[in-house]
Design an enzyme around this catalytic site. Structure first.
Site, PDB file in Angstrom:
ATOM      1  N   TYR A  26      85.197  35.439 -33.496  1.00 52.24           N
ATOM      2  CA  TYR A  26      84.157  36.152 -32.725  1.00 52.24           C
ATOM      3  C   TYR A  26      84.094  35.606 -31.296  1.00 52.24           C
ATOM      4  CZ  TYR A  26      79.434  37.345 -31.125  1.00 52.24           C
ATOM      5  OH  TYR A  26      78.365  37.781 -30.379  1.00 52.24           O
ATOM      6  N   TYR A  94      75.915  30.977 -37.746  1.00 53.47           N
ATOM      7  CA  TYR A  94      76.748  32.169 -37.960  1.00 53.47           C
ATOM      8  C   TYR A  94      76.261  32.949 -39.165  1.00 53.47           C
ATOM      9  CZ  TYR A  94      80.760  35.080 -39.185  1.00 53.47           C
ATOM     10  OH  TYR A  94      81.563  36.153 -39.508  1.00 53.47           O
ATOM     11  N   GLY A 101      70.805  40.890 -38.620  1.00 47.85           N
ATOM     12  CA  GLY A 101      69.603  41.702 -38.404  1.00 47.85           C
ATOM     13  C   GLY A 101      68.704  41.773 -39.626  1.00 47.85           C
ATOM     14  N   LYS A 133      75.899  37.302 -24.855  1.00 46.41           N
ATOM     15  CA  LYS A 133      74.550  37.737 -24.492  1.00 46.41           C
ATOM     16  C   LYS A 133      73.671  38.015 -25.713  1.00 46.41           C
ATOM     17  CE  LYS A 133      72.083  39.287 -20.783  1.00 46.41           C
ATOM     18  NZ  LYS A 133      70.784  39.192 -21.427  1.00 46.41           N
ATOM     19  N   TYR A 139      68.340  33.519 -29.083  1.00 47.93           N
ATOM     20  CA  TYR A 139      67.712  32.195 -28.961  1.00 47.93           C
ATOM     21  C   TYR A 139      66.519  32.238 -28.000  1.00 47.93           C
ATOM     22  CZ  TYR A 139      71.977  30.447 -31.215  1.00 47.93           C
ATOM     23  OH  TYR A 139      73.005  30.214 -32.097  1.00 47.93           O
ATOM     24  N   GLU A 151      67.632  23.910 -15.311  1.00 45.65           N
ATOM     25  CA  GLU A 151      67.811  22.559 -14.778  1.00 45.65           C
ATOM     26  C   GLU A 151      69.220  22.294 -14.249  1.00 45.65           C
ATOM     27  OE1 GLU A 151      66.479  19.862 -17.853  1.00 45.65           O
ATOM     28  OE2 GLU A 151      64.444  20.649 -17.814  1.00 45.65           O
TER      29      GLU A 151
HETATM   30  C1  LIG Z   1      73.184  35.088 -33.732  1.00 45.15           C
HETATM   31  C2  LIG Z   1      73.148  35.351 -35.223  1.00 45.15           C
HETATM   32  C3  LIG Z   1      73.372  34.054 -35.962  1.00 45.15           C
HETATM   33  C4  LIG Z   1      71.769  35.912 -35.602  1.00 45.15           C
HETATM   34  O1  LIG Z   1      71.748  36.089 -36.999  1.00 45.15           O
HETATM   35  P1  LIG Z   1      70.958  37.321 -37.669  1.00 45.15           P
HETATM   36  O2  LIG Z   1      70.937  37.098 -39.128  1.00 45.15           O
HETATM   37  O3  LIG Z   1      71.494  38.588 -37.157  1.00 45.15           O
HETATM   38  O4  LIG Z   1      69.504  37.029 -37.063  1.00 45.15           O
HETATM   39  P2  LIG Z   1      68.128  37.669 -37.497  1.00 45.15           P
HETATM   40  O5  LIG Z   1      68.333  38.844 -38.375  1.00 45.15           O
HETATM   41  O6  LIG Z   1      67.285  36.573 -38.008  1.00 45.15           O
HETATM   42  O7  LIG Z   1      67.531  38.094 -36.106  1.00 45.15           O
HETATM   43  C5  LIG Z   1      68.269  38.907 -35.229  1.00 45.15           C
HETATM   44  C6  LIG Z   1      67.356  39.552 -34.240  1.00 45.15           C
HETATM   45  O8  LIG Z   1      68.047  40.626 -33.625  1.00 45.15           O
HETATM   46  C7  LIG Z   1      67.584  41.854 -34.124  1.00 45.15           C
HETATM   47  N1  LIG Z   1      68.645  42.722 -34.670  1.00 45.15           N
HETATM   48  C8  LIG Z   1      68.501  43.974 -35.032  1.00 45.15           C
HETATM   49  N2  LIG Z   1      69.641  44.487 -35.457  1.00 45.15           N
HETATM   50  C9  LIG Z   1      70.551  43.551 -35.379  1.00 45.15           C
HETATM   51  C10 LIG Z   1      71.926  43.496 -35.702  1.00 45.15           C
HETATM   52  N3  LIG Z   1      72.615  44.537 -36.166  1.00 45.15           N
HETATM   53  N4  LIG Z   1      72.561  42.349 -35.538  1.00 45.15           N
HETATM   54  C11 LIG Z   1      71.910  41.280 -35.078  1.00 45.15           C
HETATM   55  N5  LIG Z   1      70.604  41.296 -34.749  1.00 45.15           N
HETATM   56  C12 LIG Z   1      69.921  42.410 -34.887  1.00 45.15           C
HETATM   57  C13 LIG Z   1      66.677  41.511 -35.263  1.00 45.15           C
HETATM   58  O9  LIG Z   1      65.642  42.455 -35.343  1.00 45.15           O
HETATM   59  C14 LIG Z   1      66.178  40.141 -34.909  1.00 45.15           C
HETATM   60  O10 LIG Z   1      65.125  40.163 -34.004  1.00 45.15           O
HETATM   61  P3  LIG Z   1      63.631  39.789 -34.502  1.00 45.15           P
HETATM   62  O11 LIG Z   1      63.673  38.359 -34.969  1.00 45.15           O
HETATM   63  O12 LIG Z   1      62.808  39.985 -33.273  1.00 45.15           O
HETATM   64  O13 LIG Z   1      63.337  40.726 -35.612  1.00 45.15           O
HETATM   65  C15 LIG Z   1      74.200  36.407 -35.657  1.00 45.15           C
HETATM   66  O14 LIG Z   1      73.997  37.569 -34.923  1.00 45.15           O
HETATM   67  C16 LIG Z   1      75.625  35.946 -35.496  1.00 45.15           C
HETATM   68  O15 LIG Z   1      76.193  35.298 -36.380  1.00 45.15           O
HETATM   69  N6  LIG Z   1      76.258  36.309 -34.375  1.00 45.15           N
HETATM   70  C17 LIG Z   1      77.668  36.042 -34.159  1.00 45.15           C
HETATM   71  C18 LIG Z   1      77.936  34.557 -34.046  1.00 45.15           C
HETATM   72  C19 LIG Z   1      77.189  33.898 -32.935  1.00 45.15           C
HETATM   73  O16 LIG Z   1      77.180  34.347 -31.811  1.00 45.15           O
HETATM   74  N7  LIG Z   1      76.562  32.766 -33.279  1.00 45.15           N
HETATM   75  C20 LIG Z   1      75.857  31.963 -32.334  1.00 45.15           C
HETATM   76  C21 LIG Z   1      76.827  31.076 -31.646  1.00 45.15           C
HETATM   77  S1  LIG Z   1      75.989  30.080 -30.444  1.00 45.15           S
END
Ligand SMILES: CC(C)(COP(=O)(O)OP(=O)(O)OC[C@H]1O[C@@H](n2cnc3c(N)ncnc32)[C@H](O)[C@@H]1OP(=O)(O)O)[C@@H](O)C(=O)NCCC(=O)NCCS
Length: 173
Positions: A26, A94, A101, A133, A139, A151
């Site tokens: 990713y 991850y 979501g 982004k 975060y 900072e």
């Molecule tokens: C960043 C990441 C860990 C978040 O995990 P997630 O299980 O999607 O997170 P959550 O469901 O708890 O929250 C995601 C937020 O985005 C929103 N969202 C809606 N649809 C979404 C979607 N299809 N995908 C991701 N987020 C979505 C959710 O509503 C939520 O917001 P809220 O807390 O205000 O309701 C995940 O998107 C990921 O693994 N991304 C790729 C890897 C990455 O970039 N990791 C971080 C490296 S620093």
């Protein structure tokens, strides 16, 4: 969707290794991954572990087409701020694409925060790539401060030859 967050066990290292690679893909840096699941076992599950890890698991009925029920992880370790004291650093967070979501990422990160707070950590820190982004927004939405913007910190690294060269400059005992 129901999911469970639990401390990873030695037996989870193959799954963690798989997801480390998925995250690196990713991040367009798959070629940078050099750790094996054996390294993860040694470094996380020996008497003085270098890291701790939480994994998110879904019930069998939600398993992926490849049969995975472990669908996310958060890997973290402890650091120390000379200004503020005990801190926790989250190296990876991850969640597999089909499970995003649904609150799993928040659940994992909140658990890291809880573990840290229980150990009197006053900070949870992490780094995110500039172009990532969606994750940066995730975060920030959860209340994180962008220290680069606020900072001006740079994130630096010695490795390979530069690390060896530096180590050789150490004073003799
Ligand atoms: C960043 C990441 C860990 C978040 O995990 P997630 O299980 O999607 O997170 P959550 O469901 O708890 O929250 C995601 C937020 O985005 C929103 N969202 C809606 N649809 C979404 C979607 N299809 N995908 C991701 N987020 C979505 C959710 O509503 C939520 O917001 P809220 O807390 O205000 O309701 C995940 O998107 C990921 O693994 N991304 C790729 C890897 C990455 O970039 N990791 C971080 C490296 S620093």
């Amino acid at each position: 969707m129901h999911f469970k967050v639990r401390a990873a066990a030695k037996e989870d290292c193959k799954e963690i290794s798989r997801m480390i690679m998925e995250l690196a893909v990713y991040e367009n840096m798959a070629d940078q991954v050099k750790t094996s699941h054996e390294d993860l076992k040694r470094d996380g599950f020996s008497p003085n572990p270098f890291y701790e890890c939480l994994i998110a698991e879904v019930p069998d009925e939600h398993k992926t087409k490849d049969g995975y029920t472990v669908v996310g992880y958060a890997l973290y370790f402890y650091t120390y701020s000379t200004w503020k004291g005990r801190s926790v650093y989250m190296e990876d967070l991850y969640v597999m694409p089909d499970f995003r979501g649904k609150g799993i990422g928040t659940g994992l990160m909140a658990k890291v925060a809880q573990v840290g707070v229980e150990k009197q950590c006053v900070r949870l820190q992490l780094s995110v790539l500039e172009w990532n982004k969606p994750s940066l927004d995730f975060y920030i939405a959860k209340g994180a401060e962008d220290l680069t913007a606020k900072e001006g910190w740079h994130f630096l690294r010695f490795h390979g030859q530069t690390l060896d060269t530096l180590a050789k400059e150490a004073p003799k005992d």
